[in-house]
Design a protein around this motif. Structure first.
Motif, PDB file in Angstrom:
ATOM      1  N   PRO A  32      34.580  12.393 -80.211  1.00 40.46           N
ATOM      2  CA  PRO A  32      34.265  13.879 -80.581  1.00 40.46           C
ATOM      3  C   PRO A  32      33.437  14.542 -79.609  1.00 40.46           C
ATOM      4  CG  PRO A  32      32.968  12.011 -81.696  1.00 40.46           C
ATOM      5  CD  PRO A  32      33.818  11.195 -81.027  1.00 40.46           C
ATOM      6  N   VAL A  33      33.447  15.739 -79.210  1.00 40.37           N
ATOM      7  CA  VAL A  33      33.093  16.407 -78.254  1.00 40.37           C
ATOM      8  C   VAL A  33      32.020  17.408 -79.048  1.00 40.37           C
ATOM      9  CG1 VAL A  33      34.781  16.135 -76.357  1.00 40.37           C
ATOM     10  CG2 VAL A  33      35.096  17.981 -78.139  1.00 40.37           C
ATOM     11  N   ASP A  34      32.153  17.537 -80.400  1.00 39.39           N
ATOM     12  CA  ASP A  34      31.528  18.381 -81.037  1.00 39.39           C
ATOM     13  C   ASP A  34      31.314  17.747 -82.483  1.00 39.39           C
ATOM     14  OD1 ASP A  34      30.072  20.476 -82.020  1.00 39.39           O
ATOM     15  OD2 ASP A  34      31.671  21.941 -81.229  1.00 39.39           O
ATOM     16  N   MET A  35      30.546  18.318 -83.388  1.00 38.10           N
ATOM     17  CA  MET A  35      30.315  17.653 -84.630  1.00 38.10           C
ATOM     18  C   MET A  35      31.817  17.789 -85.515  1.00 38.10           C
ATOM     19  SD  MET A  35      30.247  18.378 -88.350  1.00 38.10           S
ATOM     20  CE  MET A  35      29.866  19.902 -88.489  1.00 38.10           C
ATOM     21  N   VAL A  36      32.143  16.584 -85.943  1.00 34.21           N
ATOM     22  CA  VAL A  36      33.440  16.548 -86.878  1.00 34.21           C
ATOM     23  C   VAL A  36      33.155  16.312 -88.433  1.00 34.21           C
ATOM     24  CG1 VAL A  36      35.529  15.315 -87.030  1.00 34.21           C
ATOM     25  CG2 VAL A  36      34.846  15.724 -84.664  1.00 34.21           C
ATOM     26  N   PRO A  37      33.353  17.255 -89.214  1.00 31.87           N
ATOM     27  CA  PRO A  37      33.186  17.019 -90.799  1.00 31.87           C
ATOM     28  C   PRO A  37      34.255  16.185 -91.238  1.00 31.87           C
ATOM     29  CG  PRO A  37      34.150  19.424 -90.578  1.00 31.87           C
ATOM     30  CD  PRO A  37      33.734  18.586 -89.362  1.00 31.87           C
ATOM     31  N   LEU A  38      34.043  14.703 -91.261  1.00 31.89           N
ATOM     32  CA  LEU A  38      35.275  13.822 -91.749  1.00 31.89           C
ATOM     33  C   LEU A  38      35.457  14.471 -93.434  1.00 31.89           C
ATOM     34  CD1 LEU A  38      33.795  10.712 -90.272  1.00 31.89           C
ATOM     35  CD2 LEU A  38      35.421  12.275 -89.437  1.00 31.89           C
ATOM     36  N   PHE A  39      34.383  14.772 -94.201  1.00 34.30           N
ATOM     37  CA  PHE A  39      34.577  15.471 -95.410  1.00 34.30           C
ATOM     38  C   PHE A  39      34.139  16.985 -95.306  1.00 34.30           C
ATOM     39  CE2 PHE A  39      32.176  16.389 -99.404  1.00 34.30           C
ATOM     40  CZ  PHE A  39      33.333  16.536-100.219  1.00 34.30           C
ATOM     41  N   ASN A  40      35.085  17.692 -95.683  1.00 35.05           N
ATOM     42  CA  ASN A  40      34.886  19.071 -95.533  1.00 35.05           C
ATOM     43  C   ASN A  40      34.196  19.858 -96.806  1.00 35.05           C
ATOM     44  OD1 ASN A  40      36.944  19.570 -97.652  1.00 35.05           O
ATOM     45  ND2 ASN A  40      38.487  19.758 -96.046  1.00 35.05           N
ATOM     46  N   GLY A  41      33.996  19.024 -97.767  1.00 37.28           N
ATOM     47  CA  GLY A  41      33.252  19.669 -99.049  1.00 37.28           C
ATOM     48  C   GLY A  41      34.253  20.544 -99.885  1.00 37.28           C
ATOM     49  N   ARG A  42      35.601  20.553 -99.654  1.00 37.13           N
ATOM     50  CA  ARG A  42      36.583  21.217-100.534  1.00 37.13           C
ATOM     51  C   ARG A  42      37.602  20.311-101.050  1.00 37.13           C
ATOM     52  NH1 ARG A  42      36.327  24.121 -95.826  1.00 37.13           N
ATOM     53  NH2 ARG A  42      38.315  23.301 -95.262  1.00 37.13           N
ATOM     54  N   ASP A  43      38.257  19.333-100.070  1.00 35.38           N
ATOM     55  CA  ASP A  43      39.347  18.560-100.715  1.00 35.38           C
ATOM     56  C   ASP A  43      39.172  17.323 -99.724  1.00 35.38           C
ATOM     57  OD1 ASP A  43      40.335  19.245 -98.271  1.00 35.38           O
ATOM     58  OD2 ASP A  43      41.552  20.909 -99.278  1.00 35.38           O
ATOM     59  N   LEU A  44      40.327  16.387 -99.948  1.00 33.06           N
ATOM     60  CA  LEU A  44      40.409  14.985 -99.100  1.00 33.06           C
ATOM     61  C   LEU A  44      41.267  15.435 -97.891  1.00 33.06           C
ATOM     62  CD1 LEU A  44      40.437  12.506-101.983  1.00 33.06           C
ATOM     63  CD2 LEU A  44      38.645  13.484-101.035  1.00 33.06           C
TER      64      LEU A  44
END
Length: 271
Positions: A32-44
């Motif tokens: 990663p070169v930036d923050m990666v939200p593995l879980f987006n808070g909306r769906d899978l």
């Protein structure tokens, strides 16, 4: 022209393999070169699931999103995890326990599987070959070697080395400056694990740093090349080096206990 169609078909197949779209292996690990939200808070989105009794299907909705939080019901054994493989990152997981305790009177139990490789369910039909960061009560931050099949069906190479001391209970604990020990199986206990701790539901060790039941616990795993360091609520609890493999998918277990996850993300390493 049949020979030409055959060659084009073979080239297409090899392209799928190389891109990770064919077979069990993901594409080349991502740094990663930036923050990666593995879980987006909306769906899978970006995640896949596995259950021992249902494979890649999830008929009981063991893994679902509710009010912006990933809800793992605990019904069955398996995991939800990234489709991508990653390397050289700082992982943050924030979780709290729910009410369901299908695991009986034992401690509430789950884990984060790091550097997961090979086929889904390749370790006993349940997990993937990986290094587990334990989330079990009293044992948060322990590291466990899980060896299963590799992509070719052979026993996967999974190992780690850490500096340890042996506690009065005979268990190896991480201690900087201790004796190097290589693990190809078994459990590396976190540094201040209570030797008198009994793994009973909702008990705590005398020096546990995980949050009280019902509150959020923050676990950070720094995966830097062949090294892993673990912090729980800001406290350094475990570390190892010469880790094999040094990249792979990242998975969250379901293991008979209800779990809520509000943060599941990675960031690039900082100097």
């Amino acid at each position: 022209m049949a020979w030409r169609r055959t060659i084009l078909g073979l080239a297409s197949f090899l392209g799928l393999v190389a891109s990770g779209l064919c077979g069990d292996g993901p594409a080349e690990p991502v740094r990663p070169v930036d923050m990666v939200p593995l879980f987006n808070g909306r769906d899978l989105s970006g995640l896949s699931t596995w259950l021992k009794d249902a494979g890649r299907a999830d008929p009981r909705r063991v893994f679902r999103v509710e009010d912006g939080v990933l809800h793992i019901s605990g019904d069955g054994f398996g995991y939800v995890g990234t489709r991508e493989a990653y390397r050289d990152y700082q992982l943050t997981v924030e979780y709290r326990w729910g009410a369901r305790t299908d695991g009986g009177t034992s401690v509430r139990n789950s884990g984060v599987l790091l550097h997961a490789n090979g086929p889904d369910g390749g370790a006993g039909g349940v997990w993937m070959s990986s290094v587990e960061c334990q989330l079990a009560q009293g044992c948060v931050g322990d590291l466990i070697v899980i060896r299963g099949e590799d992509a070719g069906g052979a026993v996967a190479s999974v190992r780690l080395t850490s500096d340890v001391v042996i506690g009065p209970d005979g268990k190896p604990r991480w201690k900087p400056g201790g004796t190097p020990r290589t693990f190809t199986s078994g459990q590396l206990w976190w540094s201040r694990h209570d030797p008198e701790f009994r793994e009973l539901l909702d008990t705590r060790g005398r020096e546990d740093v995980e949050s009280p039941l019902g509150e959020w616990t923050r676990v950070e795993c720094e995966c830097d090349g062949s090294r892993i360091a673990v912090r729980v609520n800001g406290a350094a609890v475990d570390a190892c080096y010469d880790v094999v493999p040094s990249s792979g998918r990242i998975l969250l277990q379901t293991e008979g206990f209800e779990l809520f996850v509000r943060k599941f993300e990675i960031r690039p390493l900082t100097k």
